[in-house]
Design a protein around this motif. Sequence first.
Motif, mmCIF file in Angstrom:
data_model
loop_
_atom_site.group_PDB
_atom_site.id
_atom_site.type_symbol
_atom_site.label_atom_id
_atom_site.label_comp_id
_atom_site.label_asym_id
_atom_site.label_seq_id
_atom_site.Cartn_x
_atom_site.Cartn_y
_atom_site.Cartn_z
ATOM 1 N N GLU A 1 0.839 -1.199 0.000
ATOM 2 C CA GLU A 1 0.000 0.000 0.000
ATOM 3 C C GLU A 1 0.872 1.246 0.000
ATOM 4 O O GLU A 1 0.605 2.213 -0.739
ATOM 5 N N GLU A 2 1.920 1.230 0.805
ATOM 6 C CA GLU A 2 2.822 2.387 0.876
ATOM 7 C C GLU A 2 3.528 2.612 -0.466
ATOM 8 O O GLU A 2 3.795 3.752 -0.858
ATOM 9 N N LEU A 3 3.784 1.527 -1.177
ATOM 10 C CA LEU A 3 4.447 1.623 -2.481
ATOM 11 C C LEU A 3 3.487 2.014 -3.600
ATOM 12 O O LEU A 3 3.914 2.233 -4.738
ATOM 13 N N GLY A 4 2.193 2.061 -3.308
ATOM 14 C CA GLY A 4 1.220 2.511 -4.299
ATOM 15 C C GLY A 4 0.571 1.421 -5.118
ATOM 16 O O GLY A 4 -0.136 1.711 -6.089
ATOM 17 N N TYR A 5 0.759 0.153 -4.739
ATOM 18 C CA TYR A 5 0.184 -0.954 -5.494
ATOM 19 C C TYR A 5 -1.196 -1.377 -4.969
ATOM 20 O O TYR A 5 -1.973 -2.004 -5.699
ATOM 21 N N LEU A 6 -1.482 -1.047 -3.717
ATOM 22 C CA LEU A 6 -2.757 -1.382 -3.098
ATOM 23 C C LEU A 6 -3.328 -0.152 -2.419
ATOM 24 O O LEU A 6 -2.607 0.808 -2.128
ATOM 25 N N ILE A 7 -4.634 -0.209 -2.184
ATOM 26 C CA ILE A 7 -5.300 0.843 -1.434
ATOM 27 C C ILE A 7 -6.345 0.204 -0.536
ATOM 28 O O ILE A 7 -6.902 -0.855 -0.881
ATOM 29 N N GLN A 8 -6.598 0.841 0.593
ATOM 30 C CA GLN A 8 -7.611 0.350 1.521
ATOM 31 C C GLN A 8 -8.814 1.282 1.427
ATOM 32 O O GLN A 8 -8.761 2.420 1.908
ATOM 33 N N PRO A 9 -9.902 0.850 0.761
ATOM 34 C CA PRO A 9 -11.034 1.757 0.535
ATOM 35 C C PRO A 9 -11.720 2.224 1.810
ATOM 36 O O PRO A 9 -12.247 3.334 1.864
ATOM 37 N N ALA B 1 -11.701 -2.328 6.025
ATOM 38 C CA ALA B 1 -11.779 -3.227 4.871
ATOM 39 C C ALA B 1 -10.411 -3.784 4.516
ATOM 40 O O ALA B 1 -9.369 -3.343 5.014
ATOM 41 N N GLY B 2 -10.413 -4.766 3.642
ATOM 42 C CA GLY B 2 -9.168 -5.274 3.088
ATOM 43 C C GLY B 2 -8.651 -4.330 2.020
ATOM 44 O O GLY B 2 -9.086 -3.181 1.931
ATOM 45 N N ARG B 3 -7.746 -4.812 1.177
ATOM 46 C CA ARG B 3 -7.152 -3.970 0.141
ATOM 47 C C ARG B 3 -7.682 -4.322 -1.243
ATOM 48 O O ARG B 3 -8.124 -5.445 -1.487
ATOM 49 N N ILE B 4 -7.582 -3.330 -2.126
ATOM 50 C CA ILE B 4 -7.878 -3.537 -3.537
ATOM 51 C C ILE B 4 -6.717 -2.962 -4.347
ATOM 52 O O ILE B 4 -5.981 -2.099 -3.864
ATOM 53 N N PRO B 5 -6.530 -3.439 -5.574
ATOM 54 C CA PRO B 5 -5.396 -2.948 -6.383
ATOM 55 C C PRO B 5 -5.611 -1.506 -6.847
ATOM 56 O O PRO B 5 -6.738 -1.073 -7.100
ATOM 57 N N THR B 6 -4.525 -0.774 -6.966
ATOM 58 C CA THR B 6 -4.541 0.529 -7.628
ATOM 59 C C THR B 6 -4.241 0.309 -9.110
ATOM 60 O O THR B 6 -3.933 -0.808 -9.544
ATOM 61 N N ASP B 7 -4.305 1.387 -9.879
ATOM 62 C CA ASP B 7 -3.939 1.273 -11.296
ATOM 63 C C ASP B 7 -2.501 0.777 -11.443
ATOM 64 O O ASP B 7 -2.187 -0.022 -12.337
ATOM 65 N N SER B 8 -1.618 1.242 -10.562
ATOM 66 C CA SER B 8 -0.221 0.794 -10.603
ATOM 67 C C SER B 8 -0.111 -0.689 -10.281
ATOM 68 O O SER B 8 0.714 -1.410 -10.865
ATOM 69 N N GLY B 9 -0.957 -1.149 -9.348
ATOM 70 C CA GLY B 9 -0.965 -2.566 -9.012
ATOM 71 C C GLY B 9 -1.399 -3.418 -10.192
ATOM 72 O O GLY B 9 -0.779 -4.450 -10.501
ATOM 73 N N TYR B 10 -2.466 -2.984 -10.849
ATOM 74 C CA TYR B 10 -2.922 -3.713 -12.043
ATOM 75 C C TYR B 10 -1.862 -3.693 -13.136
ATOM 76 O O TYR B 10 -1.649 -4.695 -13.829
ATOM 77 N N ARG B 11 -1.200 -2.547 -13.313
ATOM 78 C CA ARG B 11 -0.184 -2.437 -14.366
ATOM 79 C C ARG B 11 0.958 -3.426 -14.103
ATOM 80 O O ARG B 11 1.422 -4.109 -15.016
ATOM 81 N N PHE B 12 1.421 -3.509 -12.849
ATOM 82 C CA PHE B 12 2.492 -4.447 -12.530
ATOM 83 C C PHE B 12 2.019 -5.886 -12.746
ATOM 84 O O PHE B 12 2.764 -6.732 -13.251
#
Length: 349
Positions: free
Chosen positions: A51-59, A63-74
């Motif tokens: 999350e700190e690296l920008g790959y996940l976010i906690q809505p 809640a748990g985490r979901i991917p960010t656009d950067s997470g999906y890209r990786f």
Amino acid sequence: MDLSQRKQRILKAIIDEYIGTAEPVGSRAISKKEGLGLSSATIRNEMADLEELGYLIQPHTSAGRIPTDSGYRFYVNSLMKRYQMSVEALEKLNMIMAERVNHLELIIKKASLIASTLTEYTTVVTSPKLNSSVIKKLELVNLGHGNVMALIITGTGMVKNQSVAISLSDEQAAELSKIISDRISGRTADELTFDVISDIEALAAKKLDIPSKVLINILNFVYEAIDSLDETEIYVNNAKSILSYPEFSDTKKAREMLEFLESKENLVKLIGSPKDGVDVKIGTENEFAELENSSLVTVNYKVGDKVVGRIGVIGPKRMNYAKVIASLDCISNQIDKILGEMYSTESEE
């Protein structure tokens, strides 16, 4: 910063889970995955780092985490496994696409429908650029009551027609059809120069007792019809599929998306420019705000080495990328094969 193998495995597991459930993913759900062999506490720490690296976010806080656009890209670039289409799906695709259809528009519409069926997402297909297509003939059909139907037919089966308000006898219509066809048959749109049209006009005036106004009306249609062959048409399938995804449960977002898909201008801009290979745009990588919660996967189709059109799939960011890419790759290969055969046959005639 390069991600460790452990972080990559956890990120992949989270995205795979989220693609299937559309629910934020917690450490407990991931710890149960076979092959990870990690405790919930370890996974929570790694998720916090991701999350700190920008790959996940906690809505939400709880809640748990979901991917960010950067997470999906990786994930798309480095983590997802290649999707293997089933033998049954491949055979069905080959069988449907192999059905003999000589009309270009029907081939493209069929491809759009198949892509939508295989992926269960919205598909968008551009028609081929036809300025290199060989014109087969022009026909003038006397409708009576001072009207003639003018039809231009290309070697690929594309037909342009228009009713022209002129009076011709059946004999005049047939003779004028022959004069025009003899001079445009086998030519591309680029080869229909002013000199060619002037030659048609001069010969028709010499052989037939037809007023110049009649010829002008018909030749105007020839000009306009041939010019329009280079216009890009857009075919959309399964647009309402977005309503079945929770990402579009908000009525306002769903309405905006549906309105976007109704705009030919938007869709031409969206997928009109050729890219090499399969192109994936995720969320905000798309230039339109309406697609910030969606992803677009596109691929070219060709005649020989020339790109003549594109086929794309629009779905939620958590789409099954591997399946979509594999499906589009197979479909574009089939279109390439069919168009290659059509244009080869056309050039031989």
